[in-house]
Design a protein around this motif. Structure first.
Motif, PDB file in Angstrom:
ATOM      1  N   PRO A   1       0.717  -1.182  -0.028  1.00 40.01           N
ATOM      2  CA  PRO A   1       0.046  -0.064   0.052  1.00 40.01           C
ATOM      3  C   PRO A   1       0.644   1.509  -0.150  1.00 40.01           C
TER       4      PRO A   1
ATOM      5  N   VAL B   1       0.814  -0.627  -6.418  1.00 38.62           N
ATOM      6  CA  VAL B   1      -0.169  -1.804  -5.627  1.00 38.62           C
ATOM      7  C   VAL B   1       0.985  -2.808  -5.391  1.00 38.62           C
TER       8      VAL B   1
ATOM      9  N   ASP C   1      -4.237  -5.783  -0.939  1.00 38.67           N
ATOM     10  CA  ASP C   1      -4.340  -4.900  -1.929  1.00 38.67           C
ATOM     11  C   ASP C   1      -5.515  -5.042  -3.041  1.00 38.67           C
TER      12      ASP C   1
ATOM     13  N   ARG D   1      -8.325  -2.173  -3.118  1.00 40.39           N
ATOM     14  CA  ARG D   1      -7.942  -0.771  -3.810  1.00 40.39           C
ATOM     15  C   ARG D   1      -7.934  -1.006  -5.163  1.00 40.39           C
TER      16      ARG D   1
ATOM     17  N   ASP E   1      -5.373   0.415   3.945  1.00 40.98           N
ATOM     18  CA  ASP E   1      -4.400   0.460   2.899  1.00 40.98           C
ATOM     19  C   ASP E   1      -4.181   1.938   2.582  1.00 40.98           C
TER      20      ASP E   1
END
Length: 596
Positions: free
Chosen positions: A4, A16, A215, A218, A249
């Motif tokens: 993150p 990422v 991740d 996101r 994150d």
């Protein structure tokens, strides 16, 4: 790909994390039923085992303490990412170093991530790239792909796009089952190694998110926000980003901040956006630090404060966040929040160039071209612009076009100039498209072709170019290619003026002054148009406005204001404005002596 708080100076959506390829069968023989395999099953929640990250950590630890390098890599990664256990930099570094020392590709790969992110060690992109290469050479497909990104950007390693393609290709030749799904997502999204396939990219991102990778939320949020592989869905993006994992994150928090600033899927709330960036910055995100710098520089969600902006940019730069370097340089150049110092600005740009920042390289060209902090050197500027363009900075191609059409330069070449303008125009640069039209209109590097010129102007005007709108007005006023039509001409001139074109206002003023076609003379509108053109820097309009004010045409007479505009026109180089200013300010000649 990256964790993150990633710092690789690539586009924000590439920041990422890369995680373990847990779907991969254990590399060491004889462990399928042992602690390592049990750790995999508990991490994934597969083969009838409920997902239990704490149990997975215990299995990996027991295997690591028994000397298994693969288990050490997984254990170190869990402490790095906080996968079901608290993040612990000391434990992460301890186990990943031990795994790397045994030559384990996964251990080398995740150890590289620590140096990229400054987790337990100082940020060091050169060390990050070196470890990636070691991991890639030992067969890690994710390391191969990320090494390709480093070579493609010049981050921590010499810029080499040809070598980058080789590593992307080598990565794509690996079995997809060995990849972390997030890596497959961005490779398919951008067409690196694999053919560009946004639907496949979305599929891999969803696979990662549903498997519980930290991740995943996101990337799902960004794909839904941008419409990558699926229709745009800001509400769906919000639901992913606000999941518990997303809120832990920092890059997801920065993405949420962007939604709040733009009002995407949520009401605009820049103050809340700043709060989220602060939270992400406390978690170590250099991207958030950079955003806070922009907020303070532009007054978004907070009062504008240049010293505070400088402070945040500097914090991001300490963590080698590439976009912060040109921002710091620009503050030094403008003297905003810090003393004006072009030499310091130049030093920041050079550091940014080392981090692979295309904008820094482009600005090095500007500094060389204008002699800011260094001697003027157009040849050096051209070299910087070429390199920045090759790294994806489209404005650099346009600037090369302007360089090669410069009067008096030994290497002036209108054909090259046009080629660069075309290149920039093909990449969406509107000013370059206008310049292509200008070249066709005036025969610069190409035979005169008014039809092609008007086509370019129309296309650029459709994209908001005031300069092209002004040229379309000129075509209609002069009857070039199209029938003469003063009304159409005036309409284009006014549209150009509304887009900030001083020439557009000037031409509109001339039509109002003289009256053309069905347009009657209108001194008041003419005066307004000349005032707008003068405010936009048109020297002739400054002189014309001075005349209107001096004579009281189209409004009240005002000698003081007339003098002011004559002076501005004179300082801008207009000879008639100078003559008018001197006429009003020089003392009168003495009366002749009657006795003489």
């Amino acid at each position: 790909m990256r964790p993150p708080n990633s710092r690789l100076p690539l586009l924000p959506w590439l920041l990422v994390p890369a995680a373990a390829m847990l779907a991969q069968a254990p590399g060491a023989p004889g462990l399928e039923g042992g602690l390592l395999a049990e750790g995999h099953r508990r991490w994934l929640g597969s083969e009838g085992c409920p997902r239990d990250r704490a149990r997975a950590e215990a299995c990996y630890r027991a295997a690591a303490e028994a000397g298994d390098a693969e288990a050490m890599a997984h254990l170190g990664r869990m402490h790095f990412r906080g996968e079901g256990i608290p993040r612990n930099s000391a434990e992460a570094l301890k186990w990943l170093k031990a795994s790397a020392a045994k030559g384990n590709a996964r251990g080398l790969y995740h150890l590289a991530e620590l140096y990229q992110n400054g987790f337990g060690v100082p940020v060091n992109h050169a060390r990050y790239a070196k470890l990636l290469r070691e991991a890639a050479e030992k067969g890690s497909p994710d390391a191969m792909a990320e090494l390709g990104q480093c070579l493609d950007s010049g981050a921590g390693i010499a810029w080499d796009p040809s070598a980058a393609k080789v590593w992307f290709s080598r990565a794509a030749d690996q079995p997809q089952s060995r990849f972390y799904p997030m890596t497959l997502a961005w490779m398919h999204e951008r067409g690196l190694g694999f053919p560009k396939d946004t639907a496949a990219a979305f599929r891999f991102a969803k696979q990662a998110a549903e498997a519980g990778y930290t991740d995943g939320p996101r990337l799902m949020g960004r794909f839904l926000l941008d419409g990558t592989g699926v229709p745009r869905d800001p509400t769906g993006a919000l639901s992913w980003l606000t999941q518990a994992q997303g809120l832990e994150d920092p890059s997801a928090l920065v993405m949420l901040a962007g939604m709040l600033i733009r009002g995407q899927g949520v009401p605009k709330d820049p103050e809340r956006a700043v709060m989220l960036c602060r939270q992400a910055a406390r978690m170590g995100s250099p991207q958030a630090m950079g955003w806070l710098g922009e907020c303070y520089e532009s007054g978004i969600g907070v009062a504008a404060d240049y010293p505070e902006a400088f402070s945040w940019y500097a914090k991001a730069a300490e963590r080698e966040y590439a976009p912060s370097f040109p921002q710091l340089a620009w503050l030094y150049h403008k003297g905003l929040g810090i003393g004006q110092d072009d030499r310091r600005a130049l030093a920041w740009l050079k550091e940014g160039a080392k981090q692979g920042s295309a904008r820094s390289i482009y600005l090095l060209g500007w500094f060389s071209e204008n002699g800011w902090g260094t001697a003027k050197d157009l040849q050096a500027a051209v070299g910087h612009y070429q390199q920045a363009g090759e790294r994806g900075w489209v404005q650099a191609w346009a600037q090369l076009g302007f360089c090669y059409k410069r009067e008096g330069w030994a290497d002036r070449n209108l054909g090259k100039s046009l080629d660069y303008f075309r290149k920039a125009a093909e990449l969406g640069h509107v000013t370059a498209l206008h310049q292509v039209g200008w070249a066709y209109q005036n025969g610069e590097g190409v035979p005169v072709n008014l039809t092609e010129a008007m086509r370019c102007y129309q296309a650029a005007a459709d994209q908001g170019s005031g300069a092209s709108m002004n040229q379309l007005g000129w075509f209609y006023e002069q009857g070039l290619i199209v029938p003469r039509n003063p009304d159409m001409a005036l309409g284009w001139y006014l549209r150009a003026g509304a887009k900030g074109s001083a020439s557009g206002w000037w031409n509109a003023g001339l039509i109002y002054e003289s009256g053309e076609g069905t347009i009657p003379k209108d001194p008041e509108k003419a005066r307004h148009a000349f005032a707008e053109a003068a405010g936009g820097g048109n020297a002739a309009a400054m002189r014309k406005l001075g005349s209107y004010l001096e004579q009281g045409v189209g409004g009240a007479r005002d000698i003081d204001q007339a003098l002011s505009w004559y002076r501005k026109g004179m300082e801008a180089g207009d000879a008639e404005a100078r003559a008018a200013y001197l006429r009003l300010t020089l003392p009168p000649l003495p009366e002749p002596d009657e006795d003489s």
